[in-house]
Design an enzyme around this catalytic site. Structure first.
Site, PDB file in Angstrom:
ATOM      1  N   LEU A 139       0.871  -1.175   0.000  1.00 11.93           N
ATOM      2  CA  LEU A 139       0.000   0.000   0.000  1.00 11.93           C
ATOM      3  C   LEU A 139       0.907   1.224   0.000  1.00 11.93           C
ATOM      4  O   LEU A 139       1.989   1.203   0.589  1.00 11.93           O
ATOM      5  CB  LEU A 139      -0.893   0.018   1.247  1.00 11.93           C
ATOM      6  CG  LEU A 139      -1.935  -1.095   1.391  1.00 11.93           C
ATOM      7  CD1 LEU A 139      -2.636  -0.981   2.746  1.00 11.93           C
ATOM      8  CD2 LEU A 139      -2.951  -1.043   0.263  1.00 11.93           C
ATOM      9  N   ASP A 140       0.464   2.291  -0.650  1.00  5.79           N
ATOM     10  CA  ASP A 140       1.242   3.523  -0.622  1.00  5.79           C
ATOM     11  C   ASP A 140       1.401   4.014   0.814  1.00  5.79           C
ATOM     12  O   ASP A 140       0.589   3.698   1.686  1.00  5.79           O
ATOM     13  CB  ASP A 140       0.553   4.604  -1.453  1.00  5.79           C
ATOM     14  CG  ASP A 140       0.453   4.228  -2.929  1.00  5.79           C
ATOM     15  OD1 ASP A 140       1.303   3.449  -3.402  1.00  5.79           O
ATOM     16  OD2 ASP A 140      -0.485   4.716  -3.598  1.00  5.79           O
ATOM     17  N   LYS A 141       2.425   4.822   1.031  1.00  4.83           N
ATOM     18  CA  LYS A 141       2.743   5.316   2.378  1.00  4.83           C
ATOM     19  C   LYS A 141       1.521   5.871   3.097  1.00  4.83           C
ATOM     20  O   LYS A 141       1.275   5.557   4.263  1.00  4.83           O
ATOM     21  CB  LYS A 141       3.831   6.388   2.282  1.00  4.83           C
ATOM     22  CG  LYS A 141       4.171   7.061   3.604  1.00  4.83           C
ATOM     23  CD  LYS A 141       5.204   8.160   3.412  1.00  4.83           C
ATOM     24  CE  LYS A 141       5.494   8.876   4.725  1.00  4.83           C
ATOM     25  NZ  LYS A 141       6.479   9.973   4.551  1.00  4.83           N
ATOM     26  N   THR A 157      -1.726   5.543   2.201  1.00  2.12           N
ATOM     27  CA  THR A 157      -2.957   4.765   2.057  1.00  2.12           C
ATOM     28  C   THR A 157      -3.049   3.828   3.260  1.00  2.12           C
ATOM     29  O   THR A 157      -2.066   3.192   3.630  1.00  2.12           O
ATOM     30  CB  THR A 157      -2.944   3.945   0.752  1.00  2.12           C
ATOM     31  OG1 THR A 157      -2.899   4.849  -0.357  1.00  2.12           O
ATOM     32  CG2 THR A 157      -4.189   3.077   0.634  1.00  2.12           C
ATOM     33  N   ARG A 186      -5.523   5.850  -7.690  1.00  2.40           N
ATOM     34  CA  ARG A 186      -5.276   7.287  -7.753  1.00  2.40           C
ATOM     35  C   ARG A 186      -5.162   7.756  -9.203  1.00  2.40           C
ATOM     36  O   ARG A 186      -5.721   8.805  -9.583  1.00  2.40           O
ATOM     37  CB  ARG A 186      -4.003   7.617  -6.969  1.00  2.40           C
ATOM     38  CG  ARG A 186      -4.104   7.217  -5.503  1.00  2.40           C
ATOM     39  CD  ARG A 186      -2.748   7.164  -4.798  1.00  2.40           C
ATOM     40  NE  ARG A 186      -2.140   8.481  -4.680  1.00  2.40           N
ATOM     41  CZ  ARG A 186      -0.921   8.673  -4.199  1.00  2.40           C
ATOM     42  NH1 ARG A 186      -0.188   7.636  -3.804  1.00  2.40           N
ATOM     43  NH2 ARG A 186      -0.428   9.890  -4.102  1.00  2.40           N
TER      44      ARG A 186
END
Length: 322
Positions: free
Chosen positions: A138-140, A142, A238
């Site tokens: 997961l993105d930082k 998110t 996104r």
């Protein structure tokens, strides 16, 4: 430091018809697909004593696959006492609910302080699993659910399930603008040709990507969405939402700066200004257990900041007769 590696194994019926790179990965699961491909292309892999540098070469039962390579020491990651919210754990897997601000894997600018470092502290034996058992990220900023493998067999099965799209991942998001109905976005994603830190829809060099979405709540100038990934490209949700003109609220990379509705209250304005990450949360994860085959499902409620944002938008609707 480096060490010489000398591996040998016989192809079994399980690998019959595999490509060479697939067979080597199956026979020697401790090594990454990227490293294995490098070995093949560098003439370090043999079939029955003959060097084969074609990753797509087929293998057959009874053949002997050998690897003679120089194994460079990999970066050694350290265990760190970082709190993890563990939703589920057994001998083979664990599921965590990742908070905003926590990077999943060490990299440029984030050498430690990551989920990986936390996993090494929580379960030191996970060092024996490639990438400490991390199979998806997961993105930082998110939040939400991630599954991690605690053993090599579990990781192998989970990676295969991901590639076969057998793991269901659903997200909650708050996007800017109004939607009339749900739908899907099918558009290839690749590195942005101008801004290299960004991803973008790229019809020439991008990889296939498919995102389904449905409307769960409408506000005056925003929409709460439920999304399901068919593929797992970097920044997929996104980028796809930006592609159809609905950037995620707060997204610092893709332009999610505050765009309050006309006549917004001071409370809503403050909430929008204070929300400085993409409004994206991995809320549901469903998969077949990699060892037992049992279908398992987990849910993670909205984190406090997204819940506060949704409530502020809801109150704005009420205030304006919505």
């Amino acid at each position: 430091m480096s060490q010489e590696l000398n591996l040998s194994a016989e192809v079994t019926d399980q690998q019959l018809g595999f490509r060479l790179d697939q067979a080597v990965a199956s026979l020697f699961p401790d090594y990454s697909r990227t490293r294995i491909k490098e070995w093949i292309l560098a003439d370090m892999v043999k079939i029955d004593g003959e060097v084969i540098n074609r990753p797509r070469e087929k293998v057959y039962t009874g053949q002997t696959v050998g690897v003679q390579a120089v194994l460079e020491d990999e970066v050694v990651f350290k265990a760190q006492k970082i709190k993890l919210e563990i939703v589920y754990e057994d001998d083979d897997i664990l599921v965590i609910n990742k908070p905003a601000g926590l990077v999943v894997h060490p990299g440029a600018g984030n050498p430690d302080g990551t989920v990986l470092n936390a996993l090494l502290h929580h379960f030191p034996q996970i060092i024996e699993v490639p990438r400490a058992g991390i199979v998806h990220r997961l993105d930082k900023d998110t939040t939400g659910l991630m599954v991690v493998a605690k053993t090599v067999p579990a990781q192998t099965h989970l990676v295969t399930s991901l590639q076969a799209r057998e793991i269901t991942r659903e997200y909650e998001a708050i996007a800017m603008g109004g939607f009339t109905a749900g739908g899907f976005v099918e558009a290839p994603i690749g590195r942005d040709k101008v801004h290299r830190v960004k991803m973008a829809v790229n019809s020439t060099g991008g990889k296939h990507a498919l995102t389904h979405y449905r409307v769960s709540e409408k506000y005056r100038a925003h929409t709460r969405l439920r999304l399901r990934l068919e593929t797992g490209r970097t920044h997929q949700i996104r980028v796809h939402m930006m592609h159809i003109g609905h950037v995620l609220t707060g997204d610092p990379v893709y332009g999610g700066r505050p765009r309050p509705p006309k006549g917004a209250s001071e409370a809503l304005l403050a909430t929008l200004r204070g929300f400085r990450r993409q409004a994206l949360h991995a809320t549901m994860l469903r998969l077949a257990h990699p060892i037992t085959g049992e279908i398992m499902e987990w849910h993670a409620p909205l984190p406090a900041d997204m819940a506060e944002l949704a409530e502020a938008l809801r109150q704005d609707m009420i205030l304006h007769g919505g």
